[in-house]
Motif scaffolding. Sequence first.
Motif, PDB file in Angstrom:
ATOM      1  N   ALA A 116       0.417  -0.923   0.281  1.00  0.00           N
ATOM      2  CA  ALA A 116      -0.135   0.419  -0.461  1.00  0.00           C
ATOM      3  C   ALA A 116       1.152   1.588   0.083  1.00  0.00           C
ATOM      4  CB  ALA A 116      -0.937   0.084   1.168  1.00  0.00           C
ATOM      5  N   ALA A 117       1.623   1.283   0.483  1.00  0.00           N
ATOM      6  CA  ALA A 117       2.985   2.143   0.758  1.00  0.00           C
ATOM      7  C   ALA A 117       3.257   2.806  -0.641  1.00  0.00           C
ATOM      8  CB  ALA A 117       3.765   2.092   2.210  1.00  0.00           C
ATOM      9  N   TYR A 118       3.958   1.245  -1.014  1.00  0.00           N
ATOM     10  CA  TYR A 118       4.462   1.138  -2.264  1.00  0.00           C
ATOM     11  C   TYR A 118       3.956   2.103  -3.599  1.00  0.00           C
ATOM     12  CZ  TYR A 118       7.221   0.214  -6.456  1.00  0.00           C
ATOM     13  OH  TYR A 118       7.856  -0.952  -7.490  1.00  0.00           O
ATOM     14  N   GLN A 119       2.304   1.461  -3.569  1.00  0.00           N
ATOM     15  CA  GLN A 119       1.314   2.418  -4.859  1.00  0.00           C
ATOM     16  C   GLN A 119       1.092   3.547  -3.995  1.00  0.00           C
ATOM     17  OE1 GLN A 119      -1.375  -1.092  -4.904  1.00  0.00           O
ATOM     18  NE2 GLN A 119      -0.048  -2.032  -6.056  1.00  0.00           N
ATOM     19  N   ALA A 120       0.790   3.401  -2.872  1.00  0.00           N
ATOM     20  CA  ALA A 120       0.729   5.281  -2.643  1.00  0.00           C
ATOM     21  C   ALA A 120       2.265   6.154  -3.297  1.00  0.00           C
ATOM     22  CB  ALA A 120       0.353   5.492  -1.193  1.00  0.00           C
ATOM     23  N   SER A 166      -3.264   4.037  -2.504  1.00  0.00           N
ATOM     24  CA  SER A 166      -2.754   3.649  -3.075  1.00  0.00           C
ATOM     25  C   SER A 166      -3.721   3.321  -4.383  1.00  0.00           C
ATOM     26  CB  SER A 166      -2.494   2.346  -2.038  1.00  0.00           C
ATOM     27  OG  SER A 166      -4.290   1.068  -2.139  1.00  0.00           O
ATOM     28  N   GLY A 167      -5.270   3.407  -3.638  1.00  0.00           N
ATOM     29  CA  GLY A 167      -6.346   4.078  -5.048  1.00  0.00           C
ATOM     30  C   GLY A 167      -6.474   2.324  -5.856  1.00  0.00           C
ATOM     31  N   ALA A 216       9.288   4.803  -3.521  1.00  0.00           N
ATOM     32  CA  ALA A 216       7.998   3.756  -3.540  1.00  0.00           C
ATOM     33  C   ALA A 216       8.439   3.347  -2.975  1.00  0.00           C
ATOM     34  CB  ALA A 216       7.332   3.416  -4.657  1.00  0.00           C
ATOM     35  N   GLY A 217      10.057   2.569  -2.954  1.00  0.00           N
ATOM     36  CA  GLY A 217      10.998   1.314  -2.844  1.00  0.00           C
ATOM     37  C   GLY A 217      11.059   1.563  -0.477  1.00  0.00           C
TER      38      GLY A 217
END
Lengths: 248, 248
Positions: A116-120, A166-167, A216-217
């Motif tokens: 979620a954090a990555y996609q956000a 994150s959508g 993102a990483g």
Amino acid sequence: MMAIQDLRGPPAPQRHAAGVVAAAGFRPSGVLAEELARFLASEIIFCEIAPGTRLTEEDISARYRLSRSPVREAFRLLAADGLVVLSARRGIRVTPVSLRDLAEVQGCRIELEGLAAYQAAVKARAADLAGLRNILEQMGAALAAGDARAYFNHNVAFTTRIHLASGNATLMRLLNGIGKQALRYRYIAYQRVPQLMRVSLPGNRRILAAIRAHEAGRAREITAKLIRNSWAAIEPHITGEDIAPEAE
Amino acid sequence: MMAIQDLRGPPAPQRHAAGVVAAAGFRPSGVLAEELARFLASEIIFCEIAPGTRLTEEDISARYRLSRSPVREAFRLLAADGLVVLSARRGIRVTPVSLRDLAEVQGCRIELEGLAAYQAAVKARAADLAGLRNILEQMGAALAAGDARAYFNHNVAFTTRIHLASGNATLMRLLNGIGKQALRYRYIAYQRVPQLMRVSLPGNRRILAAIRAHEAGRAREITAKLIRNSWAAIEPHITGEDIAPEAE
DNA sequence: GATTCGTCTATTGTATACAATGGACGGACG
DNA sequence: CGTCCGTCCATTGTATACAATAGACGAATC
């Protein structure tokens, strides 16, 4: 003389959702099953119903003056969130907390919250950034005031806001399915280890920074690390394999 | 003269689960709600009910000669698995398939299936290894026979067996919540791109090898790669954003 | 003609009655 | 005294009736 129907008790006109005056702080407004599920979920998360407690549909239905239909549905919702375990014709049991369960939940959370954090971070819409910053400020205020409960609530809001950012609707559905169970442990953590706040706030700030910078990483890594931290903090406070196996 | 109760139709003695002769291949044995949910789930997965189809509790209840109680419960179960979308008083809709949904589902699967493979590799119990090897042989036989449907079924069994081998109940619960939705896409893949089998089988062999060798990280990587492969294979076959929006 | 409002209908939400079943408990039997 | 079997009870599973509501459709109004 009494009317025939009186023989089997008052007819109790179907009131549906209107005008129900239920017990103990439960004030339904919309769909009863969902409201009740939310209410019982918070009772379980905040340990007002002890882990391992045995319940029955009838109990709850009598206590809150509802018919069994919405009560039954509420329990299915709770079971889907892992908060209770249903066993056919043998009642319902509030899921016990245990080291093993903690490990399972946190292991899964590292992956999903990380994603979620990555996609956000990949998206990083302005509205989301503003919302997150706003929540962080409230967390800071709660920390300054030493209000662990308020900090906890804002922290939960922060996490949820990241999920939203994150959508990814499917990811949100999954996180919702594990999030409530996780909240039980997170609550124990902040209750027993309030100083966790001091570590958590800077960590969350760094997550927001990473998201803002589209890194993102890094957002994923920091998220995973924070979860591991709180995991380690909680662990010593879970007694043995199974807490509170005796029902009230 | 007719008895009073005849005015409102036959009394239809409650038959509960016994002796129900329902329509169209649905043969309930145990708990109706769960059986029905399983049945409808397979109908949706194998596209015997088209994506986007609108249903109502009443429809299904009439079609399979059940009361609305178990039907309603079945739909809640399907909704929890993401196979249908409920909207209050507006009916139930079979979740449409779309490129976006595919991306969400596969993105989450990469994390969770990866974690399952990782944990299975860490444990790698003899019984699990034997079970997996056995399933792989059946997959090989199906491939040799060119039977895509059989290969698909064994492949699903293989995946499920890995989940089990992870020994993580929470992870299994989550995978179950996304797995059925994923199966819809996996089925489309094997139906439209049967040659996917030739890539999939060696990949699955390598997963088992990694698990046997306790190489957890590698098991995770191969799993992720396989999912990306099938994702890429499916993508061209999903038309636009929303397939089959028109109900029958 | 466009708009607003009421009524009607389809559909789910809730309440209640009845059926089925797993387990506990006690008595008969060895 | 232990074991097995039947009965009963607690509890969930299912069926059905009734309530509420969102949306559609039409009539009245301007």
